[in-house]
Design a protein around this motif. Structure first.
Motif, mmCIF file in Angstrom:
data_model
loop_
_atom_site.group_PDB
_atom_site.id
_atom_site.type_symbol
_atom_site.label_atom_id
_atom_site.label_comp_id
_atom_site.label_asym_id
_atom_site.label_seq_id
_atom_site.Cartn_x
_atom_site.Cartn_y
_atom_site.Cartn_z
ATOM 1 N N LEU A 178 0.896 -1.180 -0.034
ATOM 2 C CA LEU A 178 0.072 0.018 -0.070
ATOM 3 C C LEU A 178 0.848 1.037 -0.019
ATOM 4 O O LEU A 178 0.674 2.224 -0.809
ATOM 5 C CB LEU A 178 -0.902 -0.092 1.164
ATOM 6 N N VAL A 179 1.871 1.258 0.872
ATOM 7 C CA VAL A 179 2.810 2.398 0.859
ATOM 8 C C VAL A 179 3.595 2.598 -0.492
ATOM 9 O O VAL A 179 3.888 3.735 -0.742
ATOM 10 C CB VAL A 179 3.921 2.373 2.208
ATOM 11 N N TRP A 180 3.927 1.357 -0.754
ATOM 12 C CA TRP A 180 4.914 1.433 -1.974
ATOM 13 C C TRP A 180 3.903 2.296 -3.554
ATOM 14 O O TRP A 180 4.345 3.198 -3.971
ATOM 15 C CB TRP A 180 5.222 0.148 -2.572
ATOM 16 N N VAL A 181 2.773 1.598 -3.555
ATOM 17 C CA VAL A 181 1.822 2.345 -4.376
ATOM 18 C C VAL A 181 1.435 3.871 -4.111
ATOM 19 O O VAL A 181 1.627 4.521 -4.985
ATOM 20 C CB VAL A 181 0.592 1.540 -4.683
ATOM 21 N N ALA A 182 1.293 4.084 -2.843
ATOM 22 C CA ALA A 182 0.741 5.309 -2.543
ATOM 23 C C ALA A 182 2.048 6.309 -2.932
ATOM 24 O O ALA A 182 1.937 7.620 -3.519
ATOM 25 C CB ALA A 182 0.418 5.482 -1.381
ATOM 26 N N ALA A 183 3.245 6.145 -2.409
ATOM 27 C CA ALA A 183 4.487 6.916 -2.770
ATOM 28 C C ALA A 183 4.660 6.931 -4.195
ATOM 29 O O ALA A 183 5.271 7.924 -4.608
ATOM 30 C CB ALA A 183 5.536 6.171 -1.796
ATOM 31 N N GLY A 184 4.108 6.013 -4.991
ATOM 32 C CA GLY A 184 4.596 6.102 -6.379
ATOM 33 C C GLY A 184 3.592 7.114 -7.118
ATOM 34 O O GLY A 184 3.695 7.516 -8.489
ATOM 35 N N LEU A 185 2.661 7.603 -6.604
ATOM 36 C CA LEU A 185 1.552 8.498 -6.897
ATOM 37 C C LEU A 185 1.690 9.908 -6.629
ATOM 38 O O LEU A 185 1.197 10.825 -6.856
ATOM 39 C CB LEU A 185 0.093 8.104 -6.513
ATOM 40 N N ARG A 186 2.936 10.138 -5.911
ATOM 41 C CA ARG A 186 3.300 11.615 -5.571
ATOM 42 C C ARG A 186 3.527 12.291 -6.713
ATOM 43 O O ARG A 186 4.332 11.336 -7.675
ATOM 44 C CB ARG A 186 4.360 11.616 -4.375
#
Length: 351
Positions: A178-186
């Motif tokens: 979840l954190v990996w995907v969210a950080a990739g959307l920054r």
């Protein structure tokens, strides 16, 4: 990983916020799971009812029936014999709350997923990735029941350590995803790739080591190895216990799960390795780009790793009080999240 097709900044922010809310709920789930374990509540519900189990006993007769089921398992007979109905309600509440939070996470995941998909905000590879995370969440529910079932077998008074470690590890992998995907959307600054140094594989290695350490911590928790060798930096009078202690179980492979000395020693050694590598990483990044965002992230990872090690030592020396055990488990998720963010942003910034 970017959103497929045109999307507004507001939509991007909404999807990222949703994923971070899910990550926070997963951390809360892990915290409640830790409290359930430390209060000895995990076997209080002896059946797996994914749907009807959402409703707790509502009458005194229903409570008595649930208590009677618990009185049939070995934990009651060998550990809690003579427990009152009121005491049973206390441990039941922890396990029910843990399972209920899992159901809430499922709703918070799938309802917004359908909405964002319907609006066209989620497509392509991002959609497949999120579906994979959802499938992993479903698997986690099954792993949780397999873990509980291991504690209901004849002669067992707690869940099997290896299955508890697996349950915790899968939860941690879900959090990391979840954190990996969210950080990739920054949104990256246009010049960020020009000032970020290439960090190679070190951030990813750190994140993997933290995940390994969490799995080892699950073994420590499941086997109650934290209640033994409550000294530091020595274990039973030495930094490295003799091989006759670390490998006293036959066959030797079982020492990694069943030997309390080796289980705790492995957890200690990996902690030292993480801190050493994190500090070296800070020195390496600061030497090449002292004012970069990568340097600040590296220092954050190192600082959190050191804080977690100190907290682990305190938990050991205090013989695992509830507050320290919970804080140590939750803080591990913070370390993992920061390590994953560092890995993802570092990779994207130089891509």
């Amino acid at each position: 990983m970017a959103l497929s097709g045109p999307s507004t900044a507001r939509t991007l922010f909404a999807v990222r916020t949703w994923l971070y809310v899910l990550a926070a709920l997963v951390i809360a789930m892990i915290a409640v799971g830790g409290a359930t374990r430390l209060t000895g509540s995990g076997l209080s519900i002896t059946e797996w009812k994914p749907v009807t189990g959402a409703i707790p006993p509502l009458t005194e007769q229903a409570w008595v029936a649930e208590f009677e089921k618990y009185r049939q398992i070995p934990q009651y007979e060998l550990v809690n014999k003579g427990m009152t109905l009121g005491e049973f309600k206390f441990i039941y509440a922890w396990e029910w709350g843990h399972r209920q939070l899992g159901r809430l996470i499922g709703l918070v995941f799938f309802l917004p997923l359908v909405f964002f998909w319907w609006r066209g905000a989620i497509k392509g590879r991002l959609a497949l990735t999120l579906l994979g995370i959802g499938a992993l969440g479903g698997l986690q529910g099954a792993v949780g029941w397999i873990m509980v079932a291991s504690g209901l077998e004849p002669g067992m008074t707690a869940v099997a350590p290896i299955k508890l470690a697996l349950h915790l590890t899968v939860a941690s992998v879900i959090l990391a995803c979840l954190v990996w995907v969210a950080a990739g959307l920054r949104k990256h600054e246009p010049t960020e790739a020009q000032i970020e140094p290439r960090l190679g594989a070190v951030p990813a290695v750190l994140a993997c080591l933290v995940l390994l350490q969490i799995a080892l911590g699950g073994l420590v928790a499941g086997s109650k190895a934290g209640f033994t060798y409550n000294t530091w930096p020595l274990m039973d009078g030495s930094v490295v216990p003799p091989g006759s202690v670390l490998f006293s179980v036959t066959p030797w492979i079982e020492n990694f799960v069943d030997n309390l000395a080796l289980v705790q020693f492995n957890h200690r050694i990996v902690a030292y390795g993480i801190v050493i590598l994190a500090l070296w990483h800070v020195w390496s990044v600061s030497r090449r780009a002292p004012a970069s965002k990568a340097g600040r992230r590296a220092r954050a990872v190192a600082g959190l790793a050191i804080g977690q090690m100190v907290l682990g030592i305190a938990t050991l020396l205090l013989v695992v009080p509830l507050w320290a055990g919970l804080l140590h488990q939750v803080f591990a998720m913070v370390v993992l999240s920061m390590a994953v963010v560092h890995t993802r942003v570092s990779r994207d910034a130089v891509a």
